[in-house]
Design an enzyme around this catalytic site. Sequence first.
Site: not given
Length: 223
Positions: A119, A210
């Site tokens: 990730e 985010e």
Amino acid sequence: MVSFTTLLAGFVAVTGVLSAPTETVEVVDVEKRQTIGPGTGFNNGYYYSYWNDGHSGVTYTNGAGGSFSVNWANSGNFVGGKGWNPGSSSRVINFSGSYNPNGNSYLSVYGWSKNPLIEYYIVENFGTYNPSTGTTKLGEVTSDGSVYDIYRTQRVNQPSIIGTATFYQYWSVRRNHAPAARSRLRTTSNAWRNLGLTLGTLDYQIIAVEGYFSSGNANINVS
């Protein structure tokens, strides 16, 4: 997002949520601009991913082409954005627009690889919390005149694009915040590789906004 663990749980959860667009916000040109619920898919030639933790106060809207907007107020944890699936380690990503966080929030290139399962984040801008807090710097890389500090963390038995797994996360965090920039994936991936941080076969790759229990607004165009 007060810590890596809290933040990344929100990021990772993006991959596990699937739903279809639910409602348009304009009577005219609804194919180009749609306010949607959490999900993944393709919109106007770009891949999108949007997730939230169930708290109200977040509106994510896909716009024409590579554009999207997010408005949030006293929200929980969410992440959403547009890009490509699959990603590319040689892609040059341009993004522009406005990004106005009030509290904990990130604007980043975000994606995954398989074999190895990785990730990764290239953080271009953030609010009050620096994601490198509490981690050990491995190196740095300069791209288009901006310096990025490089970090690696590990997640153990956490959600991923292949289910619950243990995997590494690669981070490049830009020192000077950028409301608009060009992110050169080849420069970043080469710097990671030189530090022993290799990527596998790339899965999706997006410019993501985010937020974590914060407020703000963003209007971003990706190309």
